[in-house]
Scaffold this motif. Structure first.
Motif, PDB file in Angstrom:
ATOM      1  N   MET A  53       0.844  -1.201   0.000  1.00 33.90           N
ATOM      2  CA  MET A  53       0.000   0.000   0.000  1.00 33.90           C
ATOM      3  C   MET A  53       0.875   1.245   0.000  1.00 33.90           C
ATOM      4  O   MET A  53       1.842   1.332   0.745  1.00 33.90           O
ATOM      5  CB  MET A  53      -0.915  -0.015   1.238  1.00 33.90           C
ATOM      6  CG  MET A  53      -1.886   1.151   1.281  1.00 33.90           C
ATOM      7  SD  MET A  53      -2.993   1.029   2.713  1.00 33.90           S
ATOM      8  CE  MET A  53      -3.963   2.509   2.466  1.00 33.90           C
ATOM      9  N   GLN A  54       0.520   2.233  -0.832  1.00 35.35           N
ATOM     10  CA  GLN A  54       1.312   3.445  -0.929  1.00 35.35           C
ATOM     11  C   GLN A  54       1.119   4.341   0.292  1.00 35.35           C
ATOM     12  O   GLN A  54       0.009   4.455   0.820  1.00 35.35           O
ATOM     13  CB  GLN A  54       0.915   4.239  -2.176  1.00 35.35           C
ATOM     14  CG  GLN A  54       1.310   3.602  -3.486  1.00 35.35           C
ATOM     15  CD  GLN A  54       0.924   4.486  -4.659  1.00 35.35           C
ATOM     16  OE1 GLN A  54       0.103   5.377  -4.539  1.00 35.35           O
ATOM     17  NE2 GLN A  54       1.529   4.235  -5.800  1.00 35.35           N
ATOM     18  N   THR A  55       2.208   4.961   0.728  1.00 35.01           N
ATOM     19  CA  THR A  55       2.107   5.974   1.768  1.00 35.01           C
ATOM     20  C   THR A  55       1.602   7.268   1.125  1.00 35.01           C
ATOM     21  O   THR A  55       1.682   7.430  -0.099  1.00 35.01           O
ATOM     22  CB  THR A  55       3.474   6.223   2.423  1.00 35.01           C
ATOM     23  OG1 THR A  55       4.364   6.790   1.438  1.00 35.01           O
ATOM     24  CG2 THR A  55       4.067   4.931   2.962  1.00 35.01           C
ATOM     25  N   PRO A  56       1.073   8.226   1.936  1.00 32.90           N
ATOM     26  CA  PRO A  56       0.645   9.504   1.349  1.00 32.90           C
ATOM     27  C   PRO A  56       1.762  10.190   0.565  1.00 32.90           C
ATOM     28  O   PRO A  56       1.517  10.756  -0.507  1.00 32.90           O
ATOM     29  CB  PRO A  56       0.238  10.317   2.585  1.00 32.90           C
ATOM     30  CG  PRO A  56      -0.203   9.294   3.575  1.00 32.90           C
ATOM     31  CD  PRO A  56       0.717   8.126   3.351  1.00 32.90           C
ATOM     32  N   SER A  57       3.007  10.126   1.059  1.00 36.37           N
ATOM     33  CA  SER A  57       4.127  10.771   0.366  1.00 36.37           C
ATOM     34  C   SER A  57       4.387  10.125  -0.991  1.00 36.37           C
ATOM     35  O   SER A  57       4.640  10.818  -1.990  1.00 36.37           O
ATOM     36  CB  SER A  57       5.393  10.683   1.230  1.00 36.37           C
ATOM     37  OG  SER A  57       5.250  11.428   2.414  1.00 36.37           O
ATOM     38  N   GLN A  58       4.313   8.793  -1.051  1.00 33.64           N
ATOM     39  CA  GLN A  58       4.513   8.095  -2.317  1.00 33.64           C
ATOM     40  C   GLN A  58       3.393   8.419  -3.311  1.00 33.64           C
ATOM     41  O   GLN A  58       3.637   8.613  -4.504  1.00 33.64           O
ATOM     42  CB  GLN A  58       4.584   6.584  -2.074  1.00 33.64           C
ATOM     43  CG  GLN A  58       5.840   6.138  -1.344  1.00 33.64           C
ATOM     44  CD  GLN A  58       5.777   4.675  -0.940  1.00 33.64           C
ATOM     45  OE1 GLN A  58       4.704   4.116  -0.702  1.00 33.64           O
ATOM     46  NE2 GLN A  58       6.938   4.034  -0.844  1.00 33.64           N
ATOM     47  N   GLN A  59       2.169   8.485  -2.798  1.00 32.83           N
ATOM     48  CA  GLN A  59       1.035   8.818  -3.664  1.00 32.83           C
ATOM     49  C   GLN A  59       1.178  10.240  -4.203  1.00 32.83           C
ATOM     50  O   GLN A  59       0.936  10.486  -5.389  1.00 32.83           O
ATOM     51  CB  GLN A  59      -0.276   8.687  -2.882  1.00 32.83           C
ATOM     52  CG  GLN A  59      -1.512   8.870  -3.757  1.00 32.83           C
ATOM     53  CD  GLN A  59      -2.791   8.733  -2.960  1.00 32.83           C
ATOM     54  OE1 GLN A  59      -2.860   9.110  -1.796  1.00 32.83           O
ATOM     55  NE2 GLN A  59      -3.816   8.201  -3.594  1.00 32.83           N
ATOM     56  N   ASN A  60       1.593  11.172  -3.341  1.00 39.30           N
ATOM     57  CA  ASN A  60       1.804  12.556  -3.773  1.00 39.30           C
ATOM     58  C   ASN A  60       2.823  12.621  -4.904  1.00 39.30           C
ATOM     59  O   ASN A  60       2.645  13.348  -5.889  1.00 39.30           O
ATOM     60  CB  ASN A  60       2.290  13.414  -2.599  1.00 39.30           C
ATOM     61  CG  ASN A  60       1.239  13.571  -1.515  1.00 39.30           C
ATOM     62  OD1 ASN A  60       0.059  13.299  -1.740  1.00 39.30           O
ATOM     63  ND2 ASN A  60       1.657  13.991  -0.346  1.00 39.30           N
ATOM     64  N   PHE A  61       3.903  11.861  -4.757  1.00 39.01           N
ATOM     65  CA  PHE A  61       4.976  11.880  -5.759  1.00 39.01           C
ATOM     66  C   PHE A  61       4.475  11.342  -7.087  1.00 39.01           C
ATOM     67  O   PHE A  61       4.757  11.925  -8.146  1.00 39.01           O
ATOM     68  CB  PHE A  61       6.165  11.056  -5.258  1.00 39.01           C
ATOM     69  CG  PHE A  61       7.344  11.065  -6.204  1.00 39.01           C
ATOM     70  CD1 PHE A  61       8.258  12.109  -6.187  1.00 39.01           C
ATOM     71  CD2 PHE A  61       7.531  10.034  -7.113  1.00 39.01           C
ATOM     72  CE1 PHE A  61       9.331  12.137  -7.067  1.00 39.01           C
ATOM     73  CE2 PHE A  61       8.602  10.045  -8.003  1.00 39.01           C
ATOM     74  CZ  PHE A  61       9.511  11.103  -7.965  1.00 39.01           C
ATOM     75  N   ARG A  62       3.725  10.256  -7.079  1.00 36.55           N
ATOM     76  CA  ARG A  62       3.237   9.650  -8.322  1.00 36.55           C
ATOM     77  C   ARG A  62       2.251  10.587  -9.034  1.00 36.55           C
ATOM     78  O   ARG A  62       2.280  10.716 -10.258  1.00 36.55           O
ATOM     79  CB  ARG A  62       2.571   8.306  -8.033  1.00 36.55           C
ATOM     80  CG  ARG A  62       3.549   7.213  -7.656  1.00 36.55           C
ATOM     81  CD  ARG A  62       2.818   5.925  -7.291  1.00 36.55           C
ATOM     82  NE  ARG A  62       2.124   5.373  -8.436  1.00 36.55           N
ATOM     83  CZ  ARG A  62       2.661   4.538  -9.323  1.00 36.55           C
ATOM     84  NH1 ARG A  62       3.927   4.158  -9.187  1.00 36.55           N
ATOM     85  NH2 ARG A  62       1.958   4.067 -10.324  1.00 36.55           N
ATOM     86  N   VAL A  63       1.401  11.250  -8.263  1.00 41.94           N
ATOM     87  CA  VAL A  63       0.449  12.190  -8.865  1.00 41.94           C
ATOM     88  C   VAL A  63       1.197  13.358  -9.491  1.00 41.94           C
ATOM     89  O   VAL A  63       0.910  13.772 -10.620  1.00 41.94           O
ATOM     90  CB  VAL A  63      -0.561  12.693  -7.811  1.00 41.94           C
ATOM     91  CG1 VAL A  63      -1.411  13.826  -8.379  1.00 41.94           C
ATOM     92  CG2 VAL A  63      -1.461  11.555  -7.358  1.00 41.94           C
TER      93      VAL A  63
END
Length: 332
Positions: A1-11
């Motif tokens: 599961m992605q962390t919020p920081s990882q999700q932010n980076f991908r977006v």
């Protein structure tokens, strides 16, 4: 599961790639039409491209774990990124004004507006959808970098709509002067929004109190207040990128042992996690109640009460921010 920081980076990565494609599309539309309004839109897209790469790097830095040099993590990089983006937006506004003046001196005839309108319309629609995604994820993950990107993309959409309306009017009326008027109007809007982004980023860098965030805390504290939480004061909430750092003093009955007092902190932590997610750090100093606390404490099974209960004091923005325990002087 992605962390919020990882999700932010991908977006942000997706937004950066998209900004390059949309910039190229607007440049093609400009060469087809020679419209100053479309050139204005394209120049703003240069900012989208630069801001996208800056935001991408800032989110990469912000996602790094805390270390000995950065005990609170690297989240402040997002505020710096947002400040740079705001500066670039203001720069784009100034550049657009300069280009408009130059066009008044050496103007070119407008042509192929129909094809230009189609291309610009497509970019506007894509920008709005991408901006909405950025804003939703940025607000959910407390990412100022994503929020700034989302607002910038939606601002780009609004300016595109204004350009499309103006160009349609020019297409049917041949009022070519309207092209210049649109460019100047949009540049003013761009300058204002650049200022707002810089203002918000500087507030984060300077750890300015976020009243809206504190009001959210007041609401959930009152809705989930436990009987042993006699008062909560000296509350400080600081944002480091997507992570919240929460400091406060919690007044509990003085006769609770260490384990019992820690259970109260665990309940407070669970309440914050339910509302804001796991991206937070909580530091709580527990205070024992004092005799003056009796008048505001509704714990009826207390065997050491010295004064009768008078009135329960609800948590407010003022009393949770104060560095004093709540007492009879807080009664209204």
């Amino acid at each position: 599961m992605q962390t919020p920081s990882q999700q932010n980076f991908r977006v942000q990565l997706g937004i950066t790639v998209l900004s390059v494609v949309l910039f190229a599309t607007k440049i093609i539309a400009y060469f087809l039409t020679h419209s100053l309004a479309i050139l204005t839109d394209a120049l703003e897209s240069i900012v989208n491209v630069l801001a996208g790469f800056i935001g991408l790097y800032s989110l990469y830095v912000a996602a790094k774990p805390k270390d000995s040099d950065h005990p609170y993590g690297h989240g402040k990089a997002e505020f710096v990124s947002s400040a740079v983006e705001g500066t670039l937006i203001i720069g784009a506004g100034i550049l657009i004004i300069g280009q408009t003046i130059q066009n008044l001196i050496d103007s070119k005839p407008i042509a192929s507006l129909d094809k230009g309108l189609i291309l610009v319309g497509i970019t506007g629609l894509i920008n709005y959808v991408a901006g909405n995604i950025c804003l939703q994820i940025g607000r959910r993950n407390n990412s100022l970098a994503l929020e700034s990107s989302g607002k910038h993309l939606q601002l780009d959409t609004y300016s595109t709509i204004a350009i499309i309306v103006g160009l349609v009017v020019i297409l049917y009326t041949h009022w070519n002067w309207l092209d210049t008027a649109i460019a100047l109007s949009i540049s003013g809007l761009i300058l204002y929004n650049g200022y707002r982004i810089i203002r918000k980023s500087l507030a984060g860098i300077m750890d300015e109190a976020d009243d809206d965030l504190l009001k959210q805390f007041v609401t959930i504290l009152n809705a989930n207040r436990k009987q042993n939480w006699i008062d909560l004061h000296n509350l400080r909430v600081i944002k480091y990128g997507s992570t919240l750092h929460v400091d406060c003093h919690l007044t509990v009955p003085w006769y609770l042992n260490i384990h019992q007092a820690h259970e109260e902190i665990d309940e407070l932590s669970a309440m914050i996690e339910e509302k804001f997610g796991k991206a937070f750090e909580l530091f709580v100093h527990t205070d024992g109640c004092m005799p003056f606390s009796c008048s505001i404490c509704d714990k009826m099974d207390c065997t050491v009460r010295q004064y009768s209960f008078t009135q329960k004091i609800p948590f407010t923005l003022e009393n949770i921010s104060s560095n004093l325990k709540h007492g009879s002087n807080n009664l209204g």
